[in-house]
Write an enzyme that holds these catalytic residues in place. Structure first.
Site, PDB file in Angstrom:
ATOM      1  N   ASP A   1      -2.471  -1.950 -10.923  1.00  0.00           N
ATOM      2  CA  ASP A   1      -1.230  -2.493 -11.490  1.00  0.00           C
ATOM      3  C   ASP A   1      -1.019  -3.884 -10.923  1.00  0.00           C
ATOM      4  O   ASP A   1      -1.301  -4.144  -9.753  1.00  0.00           O
ATOM      5  CB  ASP A   1      -0.030  -1.579 -11.209  1.00  0.00           C
ATOM      6  CG  ASP A   1       0.220  -1.343  -9.740  1.00  0.00           C
ATOM      7  OD1 ASP A   1       1.062  -2.040  -9.144  1.00  0.00           O
ATOM      8  OD2 ASP A   1      -0.432  -0.440  -9.171  1.00  0.00           O
TER       9      ASP A   1
ATOM     10  N   GLU B   1      12.697   2.498  -6.891  1.00  0.00           N
ATOM     11  CA  GLU B   1      12.449   2.445  -5.455  1.00  0.00           C
ATOM     12  C   GLU B   1      13.719   2.291  -4.633  1.00  0.00           C
ATOM     13  O   GLU B   1      13.711   2.530  -3.423  1.00  0.00           O
ATOM     14  CB  GLU B   1      11.494   1.286  -5.136  1.00  0.00           C
ATOM     15  CG  GLU B   1      10.163   1.362  -5.868  1.00  0.00           C
ATOM     16  CD  GLU B   1       9.274   0.164  -5.600  1.00  0.00           C
ATOM     17  OE1 GLU B   1       9.328  -0.366  -4.467  1.00  0.00           O
ATOM     18  OE2 GLU B   1       8.503  -0.235  -6.500  1.00  0.00           O
TER      19      GLU B   1
END
Length: 295
Positions: free
Chosen positions: A100, A192
């Protein structure tokens, strides 16, 4: 002639200024028994006990330092008993690998990146950061997204969630930023940050996920660390989503639930990319990965 009175001499008494005789100072009698100063004895640690305490404090400090700062990354220095590639020890038993990227990786040489297909661990899929919050778009997303398809990689896009921004606004911004085609992976929600309230976070995440699913007609992927998942998203509502778990420097994922992707390191080195890269594996075969894509 008038007679004048006889002059009488009067003797005036002299004014005598009498000095007061100063009374003799009274001599202070010295106390026969003067106050004695109290001597406070300072308590001193015996030398032997001092070194024992200092040793114990040092052991506690070093143990805490190792536990919080060294142990999580000790996997980097462990000997690799399996196969090594891209600068790290690769997880055993998995065959479908991916990465990613975002603007942090800079400009990618896609032609050089295709060289990984001739390696023992070919790169099959690439997730790219598309947006963050309600108004931040990754500046290299569209170029990366187009190049990934042009060079034959299975591609996907993710949104970095901001708990302080309205979820509908974030979903709309992602939808306006990302046009997914047939063969692309489902959209990803990168979560997150917890925010101020867990219940509010869960409610808002569900709003984002539902709106995205209605638009793209596919269930989104949830990206988070295994600790974040077990602490804040340990709910049957979120268990129905495919998971992309981040857990670095370990031999296997500690998350016991179902997961589709595992981000196992953030220090991979690949041809065509100057900066370190996150490496991922897919928990299945290439055919199963293609079955996840948009039809």
């Amino acid at each position: 002639m008038s007679k004048q009175p006889p002059i009488s001499v009067v003797n005036k008494p002299r004014k005598t200024t009498s000095r007061k005789s100063s009374s003799p100072r009274k001599s202070r009698k010295k106390d026969a028994s003067p106050h004695k100063k109290k001597v406070v004895k300072k308590w001193e640690i015996p030398t032997g006990l001092y070194y024992i305490l200092m040793g114990a404090i040092t052991v506690v400090f070093l143990s805490a330092f190792f536990y919080f700062f060294i142990r999580p990354y000790s996997y980097r220095w462990k000997p690799c008993y399996g196969l090594k590639a891209y600068g790290v020890c690769m997880p055993a038993g998995f065959h479908i690998h991916g990465i990613d990227v975002s603007h942090y990786q800079g400009n990618i040489d896609w032609q050089r990146l295709t060289q990984t297909r001739q390696s023992q661990f070919p790169i099959h899929f690439i997730f790219m950061k598309a947006s963050e919050g309600g108004d931040y778009g990754d500046r290299v997303f569209q170029a990366n997204f187009d190049s990934a398809k042009a060079y034959g990689f299975i591609r996907g896009a993710y949104h970095f969630y901001n708990p302080k921004t309205d979820p509908v606004r974030q979903a709309d911004f992602f939808i306006n930023s990302v046009k997914l085609d047939t063969g692309d992976l489902p959209p990803v929600l990168d979560i997150e940050k917890r925010g101020d309230d867990v219940r509010t976070l869960r409610r808002d995440l569900k709003i984002w996920l539902d709106k995205i699913e209605r638009h793209y007609k596919v269930k989104p992927i949830l990206y988070t660390s295994y600790k974040f998942k077990t602490r804040y998203l340990n709910d049957s509502i979120f268990d129905s989503y495919p998971y992309w778990i981040a857990h670095y420097y370990v031999d296997s994922v500690e998350y016991k639930g179902n997961w589709k992707f595992w981000q196992h390191t953030d220090v991979g080195t690949l041809p065509g990319i100057r900066e370190k890269v996150d490496l991922n594996i897919f928990n299945g075969s290439l055919e199963e990965l293609k079955c996840m894509t948009i039809r």
